[in-house]
Design a protein around this motif. Structure first.
Motif, mmCIF file in Angstrom:
data_model
loop_
_atom_site.group_PDB
_atom_site.id
_atom_site.type_symbol
_atom_site.label_atom_id
_atom_site.label_comp_id
_atom_site.label_asym_id
_atom_site.label_seq_id
_atom_site.Cartn_x
_atom_site.Cartn_y
_atom_site.Cartn_z
ATOM 1 N N MET A 1 0.837 -1.199 0.000
ATOM 2 C CA MET A 1 0.000 0.000 0.000
ATOM 3 C C MET A 1 0.880 1.260 0.000
ATOM 4 S SD MET A 1 -3.092 1.312 2.357
ATOM 5 C CE MET A 1 -2.936 0.036 3.505
ATOM 6 N N PRO A 2 0.540 2.252 -0.809
ATOM 7 C CA PRO A 2 1.381 3.444 -0.828
ATOM 8 C C PRO A 2 1.231 4.238 0.459
ATOM 9 C CG PRO A 2 -0.586 3.770 -2.155
ATOM 10 C CD PRO A 2 -0.599 2.350 -1.690
ATOM 11 N N THR A 3 2.350 4.773 0.946
ATOM 12 C CA THR A 3 2.235 5.612 2.129
ATOM 13 C C THR A 3 2.345 7.075 1.734
ATOM 14 O OG1 THR A 3 4.570 5.357 2.453
ATOM 15 C CG2 THR A 3 3.163 3.909 3.747
ATOM 16 N N ASN A 4 2.525 7.312 0.452
ATOM 17 C CA ASN A 4 2.586 8.685 -0.027
ATOM 18 C C ASN A 4 1.833 8.734 -1.345
ATOM 19 O OD1 ASN A 4 3.229 11.103 -1.152
ATOM 20 N ND2 ASN A 4 5.332 11.074 -0.387
ATOM 21 N N LEU A 5 0.752 9.466 -1.391
ATOM 22 C CA LEU A 5 -0.049 9.439 -2.604
ATOM 23 C C LEU A 5 0.495 10.384 -3.658
ATOM 24 C CD1 LEU A 5 -3.447 11.285 -2.158
ATOM 25 C CD2 LEU A 5 -1.429 11.811 -0.887
ATOM 26 N N SER A 8 3.547 7.720 -7.138
ATOM 27 C CA SER A 8 3.374 6.279 -7.248
ATOM 28 C C SER A 8 3.810 5.849 -8.634
ATOM 29 C CB SER A 8 1.919 5.893 -6.997
ATOM 30 O OG SER A 8 1.100 6.602 -7.871
ATOM 31 N N ILE A 9 4.635 4.846 -8.645
ATOM 32 C CA ILE A 9 5.176 4.379 -9.919
ATOM 33 C C ILE A 9 5.075 2.864 -9.950
ATOM 34 C CG2 ILE A 9 7.206 4.349 -11.411
ATOM 35 C CD1 ILE A 9 8.342 6.553 -9.592
ATOM 36 N N ASP A 33 13.545 2.888 -1.368
ATOM 37 C CA ASP A 33 12.516 3.814 -0.887
ATOM 38 C C ASP A 33 13.061 4.646 0.278
ATOM 39 O OD1 ASP A 33 12.291 2.354 1.470
ATOM 40 O OD2 ASP A 33 10.603 1.163 0.768
ATOM 41 N N ILE A 34 12.226 5.536 0.824
ATOM 42 C CA ILE A 34 12.759 6.462 1.846
ATOM 43 C C ILE A 34 13.187 5.763 3.126
ATOM 44 C CG2 ILE A 34 11.683 8.643 1.127
ATOM 45 C CD1 ILE A 34 9.542 8.109 3.266
ATOM 46 N N ILE A 100 12.153 11.386 -1.751
ATOM 47 C CA ILE A 100 11.266 10.350 -2.278
ATOM 48 C C ILE A 100 11.956 8.999 -2.405
ATOM 49 C CG2 ILE A 100 9.589 11.815 -3.471
ATOM 50 C CD1 ILE A 100 11.199 11.581 -5.985
ATOM 51 N N ASN A 144 2.081 14.239 -10.752
ATOM 52 C CA ASN A 144 1.164 13.675 -9.755
ATOM 53 C C ASN A 144 0.559 14.759 -8.882
ATOM 54 O OD1 ASN A 144 1.945 11.299 -10.783
ATOM 55 N ND2 ASN A 144 2.958 10.517 -8.968
ATOM 56 N N TYR A 184 -8.426 12.762 0.279
ATOM 57 C CA TYR A 184 -7.144 12.656 0.974
ATOM 58 C C TYR A 184 -6.817 11.228 1.388
ATOM 59 C CZ TYR A 184 -7.695 17.629 0.903
ATOM 60 O OH TYR A 184 -7.877 18.907 0.469
ATOM 61 N N LYS A 185 -7.631 10.293 0.965
ATOM 62 C CA LYS A 185 -7.451 8.888 1.348
ATOM 63 C C LYS A 185 -7.261 8.815 2.870
ATOM 64 C CE LYS A 185 -5.801 5.162 -1.491
ATOM 65 N NZ LYS A 185 -4.716 4.665 -2.329
ATOM 66 N N TRP B 41 -7.685 8.947 -11.352
ATOM 67 C CA TRP B 41 -6.452 9.759 -11.293
ATOM 68 C C TRP B 41 -5.271 8.906 -10.826
ATOM 69 C CZ3 TRP B 41 -4.063 11.090 -6.491
ATOM 70 C CH2 TRP B 41 -2.899 11.841 -6.645
ATOM 71 N N GLN B 45 -1.896 7.306 -13.444
ATOM 72 C CA GLN B 45 -0.467 7.597 -13.353
ATOM 73 C C GLN B 45 0.359 6.454 -13.928
ATOM 74 O OE1 GLN B 45 0.375 8.749 -9.264
ATOM 75 N NE2 GLN B 45 -1.548 9.872 -9.316
ATOM 76 N N ARG B 94 -13.212 2.272 3.863
ATOM 77 C CA ARG B 94 -13.149 3.339 4.870
ATOM 78 C C ARG B 94 -14.478 4.089 4.946
ATOM 79 N NH1 ARG B 94 -7.059 5.733 3.976
ATOM 80 N NH2 ARG B 94 -6.146 3.691 3.759
ATOM 81 N N TRP B 125 5.618 0.412 -4.291
ATOM 82 C CA TRP B 125 5.618 1.878 -4.411
ATOM 83 C C TRP B 125 6.898 2.502 -3.903
ATOM 84 C CZ3 TRP B 125 0.963 3.799 -6.275
ATOM 85 C CH2 TRP B 125 -0.064 2.861 -6.322
ATOM 86 N N ASN B 127 8.152 5.831 -1.955
ATOM 87 C CA ASN B 127 7.499 6.850 -1.131
ATOM 88 C C ASN B 127 8.015 8.229 -1.481
ATOM 89 O OD1 ASN B 127 5.841 5.267 0.647
ATOM 90 N ND2 ASN B 127 7.783 4.353 1.213
#
Lengths: 471, 127
Positions: A1-5, A8-9, A33-34, A100, A144, A184-185, B41, B45, B94, B125, B127
């Motif tokens: 799951m992405p932690t930063n929207l 994303s790649i 990653d970070i 990033i 993005n 904002y998810k 959206w 990407q 959610r 992903w 980050n």
């Protein structure tokens, strides 16, 4: 799951691009990653590395620990040596404001002795690779971000339009919380409404939403007071949020941001808007969310005002019961149910005996107390599904959905008896009641007229009794 | 080949429509469409073709994607739709809670057995 929207790649597409670049530049490229966890695989085979890690992916514990620790402490760029002696050229990816990930470049030919000239050539090459990759990633990030801003603005536009035209409080609350979660998810989004000297959470969505709905905190609760002491939003830690009573069991993933927006209008504080999300907003994002909160405040103020007006328009001020108009509207609906489903429906018409004399003798204030107490006794004598209202003066109507004649008689007698024995001030008070039950094709007027007739009959027969619809 | 793709997209369209209708029932059409816009959206990407998904108050149509796939049959449509559905369901959970979302997901799983699970494999992903 992405932690930063924001970025994303797809790893598959990235690997293709990285491999092509590595081939052209004759170097090995690796992206982390970070947190220093591996993102892509080595582009070109490195014998030693493959041997240690059994392929193009880091799996050796020593290597994993090394990269995590070394990359986390990397400031901008640096030359590192891996636990197996491979020289690595490491770079921090992204912008000064946002990291990033990390880039690691090595030569495809591992040699222990490297001349100064070779070293310089490779450093130049590595820097070119870094610039290319960083530009590509920054471009993706910008794209993005623009996409997110466009999504935010489109949403805010649509929401502002809807929020200012939707006046049903429940719908407005749903709209606000849904949009927060979607745009904002957010892990959690909630709206608290100000009700006098307290805040009540009227709607909450997200995994722990159910823990919040219905919670009430006084405006003087230190955290609530802190939130409303300013116009700007408050950024809270989970520990601070948990100082609000009743939130035991609430969980927030580490790294999530908790923001509470006080909702202000020209009339004062309307409520608050809370959001728990995995993103740290930049200036534009914060501004957009503030615009959103401002619209939410106006929409909530409108909806609350209309809700109050509607309630007032159908409530009898003296007793808190429904008034004549509201009663008639509800009776229309109940009669429709009778026609459609054939369910029974009874109505009781109640009139306080000799109320005018009581009023004239003991004064209007004493009369008001009789009206209020009578309403209270009626309320305590019926079910939650029954509907009671003040029809006018000293007359009350009780609607009993799903109740046949026998049930209605029992209710009428219960009310009569309770009033008869209640120690009203000055003297005993009694009531006369008329009971009628709905027939097919009854209208509001015909049904009420029969109940009224029965009540009139009870009066004629000596008061303090009930009579049944004679027809 | 063309017919096969068309049939496949038709199935996805049915699936998305069912998902949209079920969520619009609980969320209202505005929120359901906002959710679609958000996920379009996100997935676009990676797959620009996702932007061709048409949606409005009436529901969802994959006609644009279908036309694009005819020109570019190599596009991994299964992965694209799987990602769309996974991310849609993730946010939906959610909004509606896991119980209601599970019901919707179960229905989708009956239509496309196992495909939601296999879709997770490729996703990672930066980050």
């Amino acid at each position: 799951m992405p932690t930063n929207l924001l970025l994303s790649i797809s790893v598959k597409y990235w690997q293709d691009f990285q491999d092509t670049l590595a081939k052209v530049m004759d170097a090995n490229i690796y992206i982390f990653d970070i947190n220093g966890g591996s993102f892509s695989q080595f582009s070109r085979p490195v014998e030693l590395c493959q041997e240690v890690n059994k392929g193009g992916k880091i799996c050796n514990e020593k290597c994993i620990r090394f990269y995590k620790s070394a990359l986390r402490s990397l400031e901008d760029k640096g030359i590192l040596t891996c636990p197996y002696g491979i020289r690595l050229y490491a770079y921090r990816l992204g912008t000064y404001a946002q990291n990033i990930g990390f880039l690691v470049i090595t030569s495809t030919r591992i040699r222990t002795q490297v001349s100064g000239e070779e070293e310089n050539t490779f450093v130049t090459k590595a820097h070119s690779i870094y610039q290319t990759i960083n530009e590509v990633l920054k471009a993706i990030l910008e794209k993005n971000l623009l996409g997110l801003r466009r999504l935010e603005l489109n949403s805010i536009y649509e929401i502002s339009r809807l929020l200012t035209s939707t006046v049903e409080l429940d719908k407005v609350l749903d709209l606000i919380t849904n949009s927060l979660i979607i745009i904002y998810k957010a892990e959690l989004g909630f709206v608290g409404l100000r009700e006098g000297d307290k805040i009540r959470i009227a709607q909450a969505k997200g995994e722990y939403g159910h823990l919040l709905i219905g919670r009430e905190w006084p405006m003087v609760q230190p955290l609530i007071e802190q939130v409303f002491s300013k116009v700007e939003p408050s950024s809270l830690s989970i520990e601070e949020l948990m100082t609000l009573p009743g939130l035991t069991g609430l969980g927030v993933a580490p790294g999530n941001e908790i923001m509470i927006y006080p909702l202000w209008t020209a009339l004062g504080a309307v409520g608050l808007l809370g959001i728990v999300f995995p993103v740290s907003l930049d200036d534009n994002g914060s501004r957009n969310l503030q615009i959103y909160a401002n619209f939410a405040a106006v929409a909530l103020a409108n909806a609350k005002l209309i809700y109050r007006l509607e309630r007032e328009a159908e409530t009898d001020f003296m007793t808190g019961f429904f008034n004549k108009r509201a009663l008639r509207n509800m009776l229309v609906q109940e009669l429709e149910r009778v026609t459609r489903y054939g369910t029974p429906l009874s109505v009781i018409f109640l009139d306080i005996d000799d109320f005018k004399t009581y009023n004239d003798t003991f004064g209007h204030l004493a009369g008001d107390i009789v009206l209020q107490k009578t309403a209270e006794i009626i309320k305590n004598s019926i079910r939650l599904v029954d509907i009671a209202g003040r029809y006018g003066g000293e007359e009350f109507v009780i609607i009993l959905p799903g109740t046949k004649k026998e049930g209605a008689v029992a209710v009428a007698e219960r009310i009569r008896k309770s009033i008869e024995i209640y120690p009203f001030p000055h003297r005993q008070v009694t009531v006369s009641l008329g009971v009628a039950w709905a027939k097919r094709n009854d209208s509001v007027d015909s049904l009420l007229a029969r109940a009224d007739q029965a009540c009139y009959q009870a009066k004629r027969q000596g008061k303090n009794r009930f009579c049944l619809d004679p027809s | 080949m063309g017919e096969l793709i068309e049939k496949q997209i038709e199935r996805y369209e049915t699936l998305l429509r069912e998902m949209w209708t079920a969520s619009a029932k609980y969320l209202g059409t505005f929120s359901a469409n906002l959710l679609v816009e958000r996920v379009v959206w996100e997935v676009s990407q990676e797959y620009r073709e996702m932007e061709l998904l048409q949606y409005n108050e009436e529901g969802i149509s994959c006609a644009g994607i279908s036309a694009s796939l005819k020109k570019n049959p190599d596009l991994p449509a299964n992965d694209m739709f799987a990602k769309f559905i996974l991310r849609y369901l993730e946010i939906l959970a959610r909004l509606l809670g896991h119980e209601k979302t599970e019901k919707i997901a179960k229905k989708l799983d009956e239509e496309f057995p196992g495909f939601l699970l296999t879709a997770r494999g490729n996703e990672r992903w930066i980050n």
